[in-house]
Design an enzyme around this catalytic site. Structure first.
Site, PDB file in Angstrom:
ATOM      1  N   SER A 137       0.840  -1.191   0.000  1.00  0.00           N
ATOM      2  CA  SER A 137       0.000   0.000   0.000  1.00  0.00           C
ATOM      3  C   SER A 137       0.883   1.251   0.000  1.00  0.00           C
ATOM      4  O   SER A 137       1.715   1.406  -0.891  1.00  0.00           O
ATOM      5  CB  SER A 137      -0.966  -0.051   1.183  1.00  0.00           C
ATOM      6  N   ASP A 279      -9.406  -5.726  -4.792  1.00  0.00           N
ATOM      7  CA  ASP A 279      -8.722  -4.615  -4.137  1.00  0.00           C
ATOM      8  C   ASP A 279      -9.267  -3.262  -4.616  1.00  0.00           C
ATOM      9  O   ASP A 279      -9.902  -3.162  -5.675  1.00  0.00           O
ATOM     10  CB  ASP A 279      -7.222  -4.713  -4.452  1.00  0.00           C
ATOM     11  N   HIS A 305      -7.285  -5.823  -0.597  1.00  0.00           N
ATOM     12  CA  HIS A 305      -6.090  -5.020  -0.351  1.00  0.00           C
ATOM     13  C   HIS A 305      -5.127  -5.736   0.585  1.00  0.00           C
ATOM     14  O   HIS A 305      -3.914  -5.561   0.483  1.00  0.00           O
ATOM     15  CB  HIS A 305      -6.516  -3.678   0.241  1.00  0.00           C
TER      16      HIS A 305
END
Length: 327
Positions: A137, A279, A305
């Site tokens: 991320s 995601d 995610h």
């Protein structure tokens, strides 16, 4: 769950580790390394432990997401990586976890965090012969920026669940994901954002079942693993909002204009791009990133995610297959 995931209880919390040393002791395969506080890490940072093989050929530094999350949710790596002969390191970035929290927005820049990663690299003895970054991320964004600045000090790169463009990320949320939501719920969320009510409890009460359970970690929040809950509880919210915005439903903070897609072709080291089918990061775009990288490859999962949790077998099978090339 994959075989490696079954070796630890899902909600077990590993023993607290003291900071790693700049001169680590001789490691034992699969064992956590504990040592004195490092003298060369950036002041105020905590490196939360490592695990290594007896003769490591790869030093893997784990960069967490958020921005603002601690290393705790990446403790899932402790289930699978110790048996892979990889020396890997958890650490809390400045303003997160057990590291200092000066609460100084002037320090919240990509350039400063890139410099921080470089200082950690030097402290753990990483160089072109052995150093790899795995960024998830926000950590993936930071890993891309680091590679663009210092790939001469890197052996490989793992970009996990992070698009190379925030404008493209926002467009995917608006054009593809938001239209799939209950329109009444979506209107409520957007109204709260427009009227500055994102710190009210109702905001996350709407987002958790309608966005986070669909796209972030694909199981009921009541069943989220303890390390994920611990990271969320200890999150630096002020830092997160300043950089990302109020939630994972798009970005509106300082990073809103960040875009490095066209620069990916400059990263010539081997790179793995991990994407999740559900995601918030567009899987088609992630596949294009892998093609844009001269030596990129794609690892597509059926997760969200946090596919290291909700599609653990695929995530770790593809990650470890990539890392084994460099052992």
């Amino acid at each position: 769950m994959g075989a490696c995931a079954q070796r630890s209880r899902p909600n077990s919390r590993p023993a607290r580790r003291r900071p790693i040393s700049t001169t680590p002791p001789t490691p034992t395969r699969g064992a956590a390394v504990r040592a004195r506080s490092p003298s060369r890490l950036p002041r105020g940072l905590t490196s939360c432990g490592s695990s290594a093989s007896a003769t490591p050929k790869l030093k893997l530094l784990l960069l967490t997401g958020g921005p603002g999350l601690s290393h705790s949710y990446l403790e899932v790596m402790d289930r699978c990586l110790p048996g892979e002969g990889v020396e890997y390191y958890h650490y809390d970035q400045l303003e997160t976890g057990e590291s200092d929290r000066p609460n100084d927005p002037d320090l919240w820049t990509l350039a400063r965090y890139v410099d921080e990663v470089d200082q950690v690299r030097k402290a753990i003895g990483g160089d072109k012969s052995n150093f790899c970054l795995l960024g998830h991320s926000w950590g993936g964004m930071l890993a891309m920026e680091y590679a663009l600045a210092h790939q001469d000090q890197m052996k490989c790169l793992v970009i996990s669940n992070m698009m190379a463009s925030i404008p493209a990320y926002n467009a995917y949320a608006k054009k593809t994901l938001e239209p799939k939501m209950d329109p009444t719920v979506l209107r409520q969320i957007l109204t709260m954002e427009a009227t500055g009510k994102t710190e009210q409890p109702q905001y996350m009460q709407l987002l958790i079942p309608n966005w986070y359970e669909q796209h972030i970690l694909r199981r009921p929040a009541a069943e989220w693993p303890e390390p994920v809950l611990r990271a969320a509880e200890n999150m630096n919210r002020k830092f997160y909002v300043a950089m990302q915005g109020p939630s994972e439903m798009g970005a509106s903070g300082r990073l809103v204009n960040w875009d490095r897609f066209n620069d990916l072709k400059r990263i010539t080291i081997p790179a793995l791009v991990i994407s999740g089918k559900y995601d918030t990061m567009d899987p088609v775009y992630m596949a294009a990133m892998a093609k844009q990288l001269p030596h990129g490859e794609l690892a597509a999962t059926n997760g969200g995610h946090m596919d290291m949790y909700d599609d653990q077998p695929t995530f770790f099978a593809k990650l470890t297959a990539f890392l084994r090339k460099f052992r």
